[in-house]
Design a protein around this motif. Structure first.
Motif, PDB file in Angstrom:
ATOM      1  N   HIS A   1       3.549  -8.809  -6.187  1.00 28.05           N
ATOM      2  CA  HIS A   1       4.907  -8.857  -5.654  1.00 28.05           C
ATOM      3  C   HIS A   1       5.041  -7.922  -4.452  1.00 28.05           C
ATOM      4  O   HIS A   1       5.567  -8.298  -3.395  1.00 28.05           O
ATOM      5  N   GLY A   2       4.547  -6.677  -4.610  1.00 29.51           N
ATOM      6  CA  GLY A   2       4.662  -5.706  -3.533  1.00 29.51           C
ATOM      7  C   GLY A   2       3.889  -6.130  -2.297  1.00 29.51           C
ATOM      8  O   GLY A   2       4.386  -6.027  -1.170  1.00 29.51           O
ATOM      9  N   ALA A   3       2.659  -6.630  -2.506  1.00 30.21           N
ATOM     10  CA  ALA A   3       1.840  -7.055  -1.370  1.00 30.21           C
ATOM     11  C   ALA A   3       2.464  -8.242  -0.661  1.00 30.21           C
ATOM     12  O   ALA A   3       2.464  -8.313   0.581  1.00 30.21           O
ATOM     13  N   PHE A   4       3.010  -9.176  -1.420  1.00 26.34           N
ATOM     14  CA  PHE A   4       3.644 -10.357  -0.832  1.00 26.34           C
ATOM     15  C   PHE A   4       4.818  -9.943   0.052  1.00 26.34           C
ATOM     16  O   PHE A   4       4.944 -10.389   1.204  1.00 26.34           O
ATOM     17  N   ASN A   5       5.675  -9.069  -0.463  1.00 26.73           N
ATOM     18  CA  ASN A   5       6.823  -8.618   0.314  1.00 26.73           C
ATOM     19  C   ASN A   5       6.386  -7.791   1.521  1.00 26.73           C
ATOM     20  O   ASN A   5       6.942  -7.922   2.619  1.00 26.73           O
ATOM     21  N   ALA A   6       5.391  -6.930   1.326  1.00 26.01           N
ATOM     22  CA  ALA A   6       4.922  -6.083   2.423  1.00 26.01           C
ATOM     23  C   ALA A   6       4.364  -6.931   3.564  1.00 26.01           C
ATOM     24  O   ALA A   6       4.625  -6.654   4.744  1.00 26.01           O
ATOM     25  N   ILE A   7       3.594  -7.944   3.225  1.00 24.48           N
ATOM     26  CA  ILE A   7       3.044  -8.838   4.245  1.00 24.48           C
ATOM     27  C   ILE A   7       4.168  -9.554   4.993  1.00 24.48           C
ATOM     28  O   ILE A   7       4.116  -9.724   6.216  1.00 24.48           O
ATOM     29  N   GLN A   8       5.199  -9.959   4.264  1.00 25.30           N
ATOM     30  CA  GLN A   8       6.332 -10.618   4.910  1.00 25.30           C
ATOM     31  C   GLN A   8       7.042  -9.661   5.873  1.00 25.30           C
ATOM     32  O   GLN A   8       7.423 -10.058   6.985  1.00 25.30           O
ATOM     33  N   PHE A   9       7.230  -8.402   5.454  1.00 23.27           N
ATOM     34  CA  PHE A   9       7.886  -7.422   6.324  1.00 23.27           C
ATOM     35  C   PHE A   9       7.057  -7.188   7.586  1.00 23.27           C
ATOM     36  O   PHE A   9       7.594  -7.146   8.699  1.00 23.27           O
ATOM     37  N   LEU A  10       5.744  -7.034   7.428  1.00 26.55           N
ATOM     38  CA  LEU A  10       4.884  -6.802   8.577  1.00 26.55           C
ATOM     39  C   LEU A  10       4.847  -8.011   9.511  1.00 26.55           C
ATOM     40  O   LEU A  10       4.892  -7.867  10.739  1.00 26.55           O
TER      41      LEU A  10
END
Length: 380
Positions: free
Chosen positions: A359-368
């Protein structure tokens, strides 16, 4: 005849009809513009469906029809009401130059229709009263935890923002309907995460959960594999989803984060670590560890995951509700897919750190990705 499915069916169909009648007086809002089905409006067809469904349930209650006949009749009629509502929902999308305004009544009618269909099917297949009570209790508790957690987290975040504003760290104008700034959004995110965790701890205590039930342990090689594989699958699904809707000439709704980022993209860099530190841990604690595990007792594993994902989608509804009907549905579909994969990863590993990482990686990639898209700067 004491038949819970029939009794609840009359109530559900009645509530759907009440909502539709209330739209005539403006108590709740419907769709603008109205969608017609031949000489009548979709809303009138939906109302007729609910009337027939309520009649079928009533005849079943009083023995004028057997359970199967009453259940099938109610199922068919309420399905017509639901389909008519969906026609009203999506109809304006196919009319060139028409922008639809979606009222709350449409969503309430779809909900009432779905419940009525389920109760009609339960009546026709002779589901026992005990099973209906069990299912109703489990779904009510699960939905209540999800929605209450969101409300408590949001309320707690308001106080956090007020405290930060009093200290001169952020502007509290957003709480009075003003523009949300990047620092304010970051503060809200932290506050919601902390509120979620606090609420979840209270619920866990109420459910007699222990620290062992939290399912936090050092990831093994298998857990790492599921975590990395989950991120890859989600990103492939995201790109495939984006390609599909573009090929169809559609687009997903913009989230509130994206709207804010267009004005102030710098806050996205802070949201990257927060994806791992607050967003993912708090949401996975509530939805996977509490709700999904709670539903295991009364449903199959896959059913529990799907139902949890449905609650997860409902809670995220407000984030995407400003788009067109199609945009909103497509965005929530992606949220549902995300939640389902997270639920499967938790089921397979029984380690909460795995869905937290995905979940965290998915959101982080979206933010970046959004930051690079807006600024054109690949250097983070």
């Amino acid at each position: 005849m004491d038949d819970t499915a029939a009794n609840w069916g009359v109530l559900a169909a009645g509530l759907g009809l009440v909502v539709l009648v209330a739209t005539e007086t403006g108590v709740v809002s419907w769709m603008t513009p109205a969608t017609t089905v031949g000489p009548v409006t979709a809303r009138q067809v939906a109302a007729a469906g609910f009337v027939i469904a309520a009649l079928a349930f009533s005849l079943g209650r009083h023995g004028a029809l057997d359970r199967r006949q009453a259940g099938l009749g109610a199922t068919g009629a309420s399905a017509v009401a639901t389909v008519a509502t969906l026609v009203a929902f999506f109809g304006p999308e196919f009319r060139t130059g028409v922008e639809a305004t979606v009222g709350i009544a449409v969503y309430l009618t779809v909900l009432a229709g779905g419940v009525t269909v389920a109760l009609g099917w339960a009546l026709s297949t002779d589901v026992s009263n005990d099973r209906l009570y069990t299912v109703a209790r489990a779904l009510s508790v699960a939905t209540g935890i999800g929605l209450a957690g969101f409300l408590v987290g949001t309320l707690f975040a308001q106080f956090v923002v007020l405290g930060a504003a009093a200290a001169g760290l952020v502007s509290a104008a957003a709480l009075n309907g003003g523009t949300v700034t990047g620092p304010t959004y970051i503060t809200l995110t932290i506050g919601i995460g902390v509120g979620f965790i606090g609420f979840g701890a209270a619920v866990a205590s109420r459910l007699d959960r222990t620290w062992a039930d939290l399912d936090l342990r050092r990831p093994g090689l298998r857990d790492v594999g599921y975590g990395v594989g989950g991120v890859v699958v989600l990103m492939v699904a995201l790109f495939g989803f984006s390609y599909l809707i573009q090929a169809l000439g559609l687009e997903a709704a913009r989230s509130s984060v994206e709207e804010l980022a267009r004005e102030d993209p710098s806050f996205l860099l802070v949201m990257v670590p927060l994806a791992f530190l607050t967003i993912a841990p708090s949401e996975e604690f509530i939805y996977r560890n509490l709700i999904q595990k709670y539903l295991y007792d009364d449903f199959g594993d896959l059913q529990a995951i799907i139902l949890t994902s449905a609650v997860f989608g409902v809670v995220h509804f407000g984030q995407y509700s400003t788009g067109t009907p199609t945009q909103t549905v497509l965005s929530l579909l992606l949220v549902f897919v995300l939640s389902t994969l997270l639920g499967l990863s938790y089921l397979k590993t029984e380690n909460l750190l795995v869905p937290i990482f995905i979940h965290g990686a998915f959101n982080a990639i979206q933010f970046l990705t959004l930051y690079i898209e807006i600024t054109g700067n690949p250097v983070i």
